[in-house]
Design a protein around this motif. Structure first.
Motif, short mmCIF file in Angstrom:
data_model
loop_
_atom_site.label_atom_id
_atom_site.label_comp_id
_atom_site.label_asym_id
_atom_site.label_seq_id
_atom_site.Cartn_x
_atom_site.Cartn_y
_atom_site.Cartn_z
N LEU A 197 0.45 -1.18 -0.17
CA LEU A 197 0.26 -0.24 0.60
C LEU A 197 0.71 1.81 -0.35
CD1 LEU A 197 -2.68 -0.74 2.32
CD2 LEU A 197 -2.45 -1.35 -0.16
N GLU A 198 1.84 1.30 0.22
CA GLU A 198 2.90 2.21 0.76
C GLU A 198 3.77 2.50 -0.81
OE1 GLU A 198 4.65 5.77 2.17
OE2 GLU A 198 3.12 4.42 3.15
N GLN A 199 3.85 1.74 -1.45
CA GLN A 199 4.44 1.77 -3.08
C GLN A 199 3.31 2.33 -4.09
OE1 GLN A 199 3.27 -0.46 -5.52
NE2 GLN A 199 5.07 0.24 -7.14
N VAL A 200 2.10 2.03 -4.29
CA VAL A 200 0.77 2.78 -3.74
C VAL A 200 0.39 3.71 -3.72
CG1 VAL A 200 -2.16 2.32 -4.79
CG2 VAL A 200 0.23 0.04 -4.42
N VAL A 237 -1.13 15.64 -8.20
CA VAL A 237 -1.36 15.04 -7.38
C VAL A 237 -0.98 15.60 -5.63
CG1 VAL A 237 -1.11 12.59 -5.96
CG2 VAL A 237 -3.05 12.79 -7.90
N ARG A 238 -0.97 16.05 -5.07
CA ARG A 238 -0.67 15.98 -3.89
C ARG A 238 0.02 15.66 -2.87
NH1 ARG A 238 -1.94 18.56 1.55
NH2 ARG A 238 -0.04 19.99 2.14
N ARG A 239 -1.72 14.90 -2.99
CA ARG A 239 -1.64 13.47 -1.22
C ARG A 239 -2.70 12.21 -1.43
NH1 ARG A 239 -2.83 16.27 3.47
NH2 ARG A 239 -0.63 16.72 3.72
N ALA A 240 -2.14 11.09 -1.73
CA ALA A 240 -3.12 10.07 -1.60
C ALA A 240 -3.06 9.02 -0.48
CB ALA A 240 -2.65 9.30 -2.72
N THR A 241 -3.81 9.22 -0.58
CA THR A 241 -4.04 7.50 0.48
C THR A 241 -4.52 6.55 0.03
OG1 THR A 241 -6.18 8.39 1.62
CG2 THR A 241 -5.16 9.63 2.30
N VAL A 242 -4.90 5.25 0.74
CA VAL A 242 -4.66 3.54 0.51
C VAL A 242 -5.15 2.43 0.82
CG1 VAL A 242 -3.88 1.99 -1.41
CG2 VAL A 242 -3.18 3.81 -1.79
N ARG A 243 -6.63 2.03 0.56
CA ARG A 243 -6.87 1.67 1.58
C ARG A 243 -7.20 0.44 0.87
NH1 ARG A 243 -11.35 4.50 2.23
NH2 ARG A 243 -13.16 3.81 1.52
N VAL A 267 -7.48 10.88 -3.74
CA VAL A 267 -6.55 12.18 -4.21
C VAL A 267 -7.03 13.54 -3.87
CG1 VAL A 267 -5.74 12.56 -6.51
CG2 VAL A 267 -5.55 10.54 -5.64
N GLU A 268 -5.90 14.31 -3.32
CA GLU A 268 -5.83 15.41 -2.94
C GLU A 268 -5.38 15.85 -3.51
OE1 GLU A 268 -4.37 19.22 0.48
OE2 GLU A 268 -4.17 17.08 0.64
#
Length: 206
Positions: free
Chosen positions: A30-33, A43-49, A60-61
């Motif tokens: 998930l960190e690599q994604v 893309v400023r910031r992405a969170t994955v779950r 995506v922010e």
């Protein structure tokens, strides 16, 4: 994806991300994604779950461009981040202000720009650019093309006072001197201006 994205779309993501992600739902790092999504322009910031049974959910922010930064086509966001993206996309609605400064000064320049806009507002003058030199001297470019040298901030109120002094005499200046090009406010009780192509002299080293 996140809400109300303006520049990031499915095609952008497919071209820039999907071929770089390794693994499946169970094995993907998930960190690599997340890091891969954050390499996509805008893309400023992405969170994955993980969302069972078989989905990866990415939020995506997006960067919101405030202006350009430096001479190499980078952009400054409204949060003080410098990023690389298509300038034409950023200037779809209007030409962006221009900013510059030493490395690490981005948030300082951003904060000062907000102040400078307020200081010039009583004269209906709008800053179109703000530069901080390597010697920490401030220069403002106005929408009318005039370049205003404010100098270094030697006291907490010095810059504000210099702008206030200019604002107080601006109606008379504008009425008497057409097409002002440069205004030097680095004088204790006065100013110097040019309307004939002369440039503000470089600040003398002490």
């Amino acid at each position: 994806y996140g809400i109300e994205l303006k520049h990031v779309n499915e095609l952008t993501v497919r071209n820039g991300v999907l071929g770089k992600i390794r693994g499946n739902f169970f094995t993907a790092n998930l960190e690599q994604v997340r890091a891969t999504f954050e390499t996509v322009p805008w893309v400023r910031r992405a969170t994955v779950r993980r969302e069972w049974p078989n989905a990866l959910v990415v939020e995506v922010e997006e960067h919101e461009a405030l202006g350009t930064w430096g001479e190499d086509g980078r952009l400054l966001s409204v949060k003080g981040d410098v990023f690389t993206a298509n300038l034409a996309e950023a200037e779809e609605d209007h030409e962006l202000p221009q900013f510059s400064g030493p490395d690490g000064s981005e948030k300082e320049v951003l904060a000062r720009y907000a102040e400078v806009r307020k200081w010039f507002a009583p004269a209906k003058l709008v800053p179109a650019g703000l530069a901080l030199s390597g010697r920490y001297a401030w220069t403002v470019t106005l929408e009318n093309g005039a370049v205003v040298a404010l100098g270094r901030e030697q006291t907490p109120t010095m810059l504000k006072e210099r702008v206030a002094r200019l604002v107080s005499v601006w109606p008379q200046l504008a009425a008497r001197v057409p097409d002002i090009e440069t205004i030097d406010m680095r004088y204790q009780n006065g100013l110097a201006l040019s309307a004939t192509g002369l440039k503000i002299p470089a600040e003398k080293k002490k």
